[in-house]
Design a protein around this motif. Structure first.
Motif, short mmCIF file in Angstrom:
data_model
loop_
_atom_site.label_atom_id
_atom_site.label_comp_id
_atom_site.label_asym_id
_atom_site.label_seq_id
_atom_site.Cartn_x
_atom_site.Cartn_y
_atom_site.Cartn_z
N UNK A 157 0.82 -1.20 0.00
CA UNK A 157 0.00 0.00 0.00
C UNK A 157 0.86 1.26 0.00
N UNK A 158 1.95 1.23 0.76
CA UNK A 158 2.83 2.40 0.82
C UNK A 158 3.57 2.60 -0.49
N UNK A 159 4.02 1.52 -1.13
CA UNK A 159 4.66 1.63 -2.44
C UNK A 159 3.70 2.26 -3.44
N UNK A 160 2.45 1.80 -3.43
CA UNK A 160 1.45 2.33 -4.35
C UNK A 160 1.23 3.83 -4.12
N UNK A 161 1.12 4.23 -2.86
CA UNK A 161 0.90 5.64 -2.53
C UNK A 161 2.08 6.49 -2.96
N UNK A 162 3.30 6.02 -2.66
CA UNK A 162 4.48 6.77 -3.03
C UNK A 162 4.63 6.86 -4.56
#
Length: 449
Positions: A163-168
């Motif tokens: 989820x954090x990779x996607x957001x970044x």
């Protein structure tokens, strides 16, 4: 109705104006004549570029003599903070070694193994879609990222790191132009490459997260507890010539390009396909009817999705996710009785090639039946390259041609998509071909329609 495309410029502009247009939108910066030219030359004070549309020249550059036309660093400079030395940017023996390790993970048998994960991601995308006015580019970005994480690392997009990779990555996509200063100026290696501070920071954050996932998987492989997914396959495959495997840092570079190529490009293609379905409701209903055959997560079901595949192929023609590719002449050449000096940039443009007026029947029209015509079959061989072609064809091309028709069919089985009046999208090129203000469609569950 003709699907929208940027209005090309018809007049000559200064180099400074062209650079500004290029950074904002590579598509509308180009003159209209490129849709009918076999070759065109562009000069700057520092280098010369030749756009090539003639099929024979494309074959020469991409198939017959690819080693004489390596990838150009002028384009790679903008992506290097994120992609490092990934297979997308390297050349020569380094690239050949990387492909020898990566290719086995994407062979036909592996697609069969990853299909259940792809199916699960498609079902999750349908559950998230909702109803009302929806910006489908964002939805398809979420869906494509979910496919990548499920097939690569066996984790859904809801996983904390995924989820954090996607957001970044969404932040990175919005701050990274397709070209930066190094694309136009001959900057020495010791000078900064013109990357924005925000872009560099976001790239570092993404790579740190990918490093965490990769290191954890390395530990699982050593412990014998790793799942049998694409990451495990790639990380345990040895180069058949040297016996070497990817190190953790090398794997981080490769995962970064898998995410960029497998998420960003698929999201672009799927969003534009849904828009075309809204623009042509008769085709939408035909694909939705065909999709009733979807009943089990087995890859054999794909043989029943012929209409969906033709529709998706036509969307890739009209809106190729990667609009342009750049090679460099490693030695002096002569193209169409014109000297091409060593170091010249050879621009290959799927955007213009796929709409070329001297090659395609009805080049700007949406016609999925064209693939059964003689013109369509000829053009598919000679003038169609959404995944490039030759030795450097995208490793995940077969993967994408399963993912796209599957997600399209599952979405149309559950929902009807309609245009929102006054919000037709305008294509622009960021990292991929996207809509200037997103793609807004009205979504209705079919059981309520």
């Amino acid at each position: 109705m003709i699907p929208p495309k940027p209005k090309p410029r018809a007049d000559r502009v200064s180099l400074w104006r062209y650079m500004r247009l290029f950074r904002q939108d590579i598509l509308s910066a180009q003159p209209a004549r490129l849709y009918r030219a076999w070759m065109a030359e562009f000069r700057t004070p520092f280098f010369r570029s030749f756009m090539v549309n003639q099929p024979a020249l494309l074959d020469l550059v991409l198939k017959e003599r690819p080693d004489d036309f390596p990838k150009s660093d002028r384009i790679g400079e903008g992506l290097r903070p994120l992609l490092g030395e990934s297979v997308f940017l390297t050349n020569g023996e380094t690239w050949k070694r990387q492909r020898r390790i990566i290719n086995p993970a994407f062979e036909g048998g592996r697609l069969r193994d990853t299909f259940p994960a792809m199916w699960a991601a498609a079902e999750a995308a349908c559950d998230r879609m909702g109803a009302g006015e929806v910006e489908v580019e964002e939805q398809m970005s979420h869906a494509a990222a979910d496919v990548i994480f499920r097939t690569l690392f066996s984790i859904p997009i809801e996983h904390e790191v995924a989820s954090e990779v996607f957001t970044q990555f969404r932040d990175y996509q919005r701050t990274q132009p397709i070209l930066n200063l190094a694309a136009f100026l001959p900057l020495p290696r010791f000078l900064p490459r013109g990357h924005r501070r925000k872009t560099r920071a976001t790239a570092r954050a993404i790579r740190d997260l990918i490093t965490r996932l990769t290191a954890e998987r390395m530990a699982e492989i050593r412990a014998g507890t790793a799942p049998d997914d694409l990451a495990t396959k790639i990380m345990t495959t040895a180069d058949p010539l040297t016996g070497d495997r990817f190190t953790t840092s090398e794997m981080v570079d490769q995962v970064a390009i898998f995410f960029l190529a497998g998420h960003e490009t698929s999201a672009s293609a799927l969003a534009w396909t849904l828009y075309l379905m809204a623009l042509y409701p008769d085709w939408q209903e035909r694909v939705a009817e065909e999709a009733q055959a979807l009943n089990s997560p087995d890859i054999s079901i794909m043989s029943k999705l012929k209409l969906s595949r033709d529709v998706f192929r036509e969307a890739l023609r009209l809106y190729p996710p990667v609009p342009m590719m750049v090679r460099e002449a490693a030695r002096p050449e002569r193209f169409r009785d014109r000297d091409v000096p060593k170091g010249a940039q050879i621009v290959l443009s799927p955007w213009h090639l796929h709409r070329h007026e001297r090659l395609w029947d009805n080049p700007d029209g949406f016609d999925p039946t064209r693939w059964q015509t003689e013109n369509g079959k000829t053009c598919q061989r000679e003038a169609y390259m959404p995944f490039s072609t030759g030795p450097r064809v995208c490793t995940g091309a077969g993967f994408a041609m399963v993912e796209g028709p599957l997600l399209l069919s599952m979405l149309l089985k559950r929902y009807r998509f309609e245009r929102v009046e006054g919000k037709d999208p305008v294509p622009v090129a960021f990292l991929t071909v996207r809509a200037k203000d997103g793609i807004h469609l009205r979504v209705t569950p079919r059981q309520e329609a």
